[in-house]
Design a protein around this motif. Structure first.
Motif, short mmCIF file in Angstrom:
data_model
loop_
_atom_site.label_atom_id
_atom_site.label_comp_id
_atom_site.label_asym_id
_atom_site.label_seq_id
_atom_site.Cartn_x
_atom_site.Cartn_y
_atom_site.Cartn_z
N ALA A 59 0.83 -1.19 0.00
CA ALA A 59 0.00 0.00 0.00
C ALA A 59 0.87 1.25 0.00
O ALA A 59 0.42 2.32 -0.36
CB ALA A 59 -0.91 0.00 1.22
N LYS A 60 2.12 1.10 0.41
CA LYS A 60 3.02 2.24 0.54
C LYS A 60 3.97 2.28 -0.66
O LYS A 60 4.61 1.27 -0.97
CB LYS A 60 3.81 2.10 1.83
CG LYS A 60 4.60 3.31 2.20
CD LYS A 60 5.22 3.11 3.57
CE LYS A 60 5.88 4.39 4.02
NZ LYS A 60 6.53 4.21 5.31
N PRO A 61 4.08 3.42 -1.34
CA PRO A 61 5.00 3.50 -2.47
C PRO A 61 6.44 3.27 -2.03
O PRO A 61 6.84 3.65 -0.93
CB PRO A 61 4.82 4.93 -2.99
CG PRO A 61 3.52 5.38 -2.45
CD PRO A 61 3.32 4.63 -1.16
N THR A 62 7.20 2.63 -2.87
CA THR A 62 8.61 2.33 -2.58
C THR A 62 9.48 2.96 -3.67
O THR A 62 8.97 3.32 -4.73
CB THR A 62 8.83 0.81 -2.58
OG1 THR A 62 8.56 0.32 -3.91
CG2 THR A 62 7.95 0.10 -1.57
N PRO A 63 10.78 3.07 -3.42
CA PRO A 63 11.68 3.56 -4.48
C PRO A 63 11.60 2.70 -5.74
O PRO A 63 11.67 3.22 -6.85
CB PRO A 63 13.07 3.49 -3.84
CG PRO A 63 12.81 3.61 -2.37
CD PRO A 63 11.50 2.91 -2.14
N TYR B 143 9.89 2.24 -11.43
CA TYR B 143 8.97 1.69 -12.43
C TYR B 143 8.21 2.82 -13.13
O TYR B 143 8.10 2.85 -14.35
CB TYR B 143 7.98 0.71 -11.79
CG TYR B 143 7.12 0.01 -12.80
CD1 TYR B 143 7.52 -1.19 -13.35
CD2 TYR B 143 5.93 0.59 -13.24
CE1 TYR B 143 6.74 -1.83 -14.30
CE2 TYR B 143 5.15 -0.04 -14.19
CZ TYR B 143 5.55 -1.24 -14.72
OH TYR B 143 4.78 -1.86 -15.68
N ARG B 144 7.73 3.77 -12.34
CA ARG B 144 6.99 4.90 -12.93
C ARG B 144 7.89 5.71 -13.87
O ARG B 144 7.47 6.11 -14.95
CB ARG B 144 6.45 5.80 -11.82
CG ARG B 144 5.28 5.21 -11.09
CD ARG B 144 4.72 6.19 -10.04
NE ARG B 144 3.81 5.51 -9.17
CZ ARG B 144 4.15 4.90 -8.04
NH1 ARG B 144 5.40 4.91 -7.64
NH2 ARG B 144 3.25 4.29 -7.32
N LEU B 145 9.12 5.97 -13.43
CA LEU B 145 10.06 6.69 -14.30
C LEU B 145 10.32 5.91 -15.58
O LEU B 145 10.40 6.48 -16.68
CB LEU B 145 11.39 6.94 -13.57
CG LEU B 145 11.36 7.99 -12.46
CD1 LEU B 145 12.67 7.98 -11.69
CD2 LEU B 145 11.08 9.36 -13.04
#
Length: 188
Positions: free
Chosen positions: A31-35, A40-42
């Motif tokens: 549930a918590k965003p990680t590096p 992945y988003r980048l």
């Protein structure tokens, strides 16, 4: 009369556009965003910048998330191989397969921009030499000229040695002939 219901357990919500959601978050694993999710988003943004389309797209957000979790993104056509590798490394399904930080991603992108070997894949000595020559054309030209001169000297020396050996053989044969002919005529 108002009824009191039991408090609900919080449900993790996917934040942002499903095109850029990491597979682990899409599956509800974290549930918590990680590096790793940020990398992945980048990578998804980089992929879209390079190809003009997101790595995964379906008719609905849920289908897009399922597609991202179940399949690998297609390789990019018409993009330099190393840049394609960088983009796909960011989009690895397992977080351990992605860059460890945005700084590591930036370093590999800088290496690619500078024409150096990237860290996302091992490079051969030949590739590193070629990249060095492209970055340092004057030094590479001087090195190539030196090697050409060295090769020409080696070939010239070998040819001269053959000519000298052949001339020596002829001289020895002539000397032998010079000694044997007078002796033969003396016997006649």
């Amino acid at each position: 009369q108002a009824t009191v219901s039991a408090p609900r357990e919080p449900v993790p919500e996917a934040l942002g556009t499903p095109y850029y959601g990491a597979p682990g978050q899409a599956a509800g694993a974290s549930a918590k965003p990680t590096p790793a999710a940020d990398i992945y988003r980048l990578g998804a943004i980089l992929y879209e910048l390079l190809s003009g389309r997101p790595p995964f797209a379906a008719d609905t957000a849920l289908e897009t998330l399922r597609l991202a979790a179940a399949t690998a993104p297609p390789s990019l056509e018409g993009v330099p191989r190393d840049l394609n590798i960088i983009s796909l490394k960011c989009l690895a399904k397992e977080p351990a397969g992605r860059y460890s930080s945005a700084a590591a991603l930036a370093e590999d992108l800088e290496r690619w921009l500078e024409g150096r070997a990237i860290l996302a894949r091992p490079s051969t000595s030949r590739e590193r030499l070629w990249l060095w020559a492209r970055r340092n054309p004057v030094a590479a030209g001087l090195a190539a000229a030196f090697l050409a001169l060295l090769l020409a000297s080696a070939i010239g020396s070998a040819a001269a040695a053959l000519r000298i050996s052949s001339a020596r053989y002829r001289a020895v044969a002539a000397e032998k002939d010079g000694v044997e002919k007078p002796y033969g005529s003396y016997l006649d």
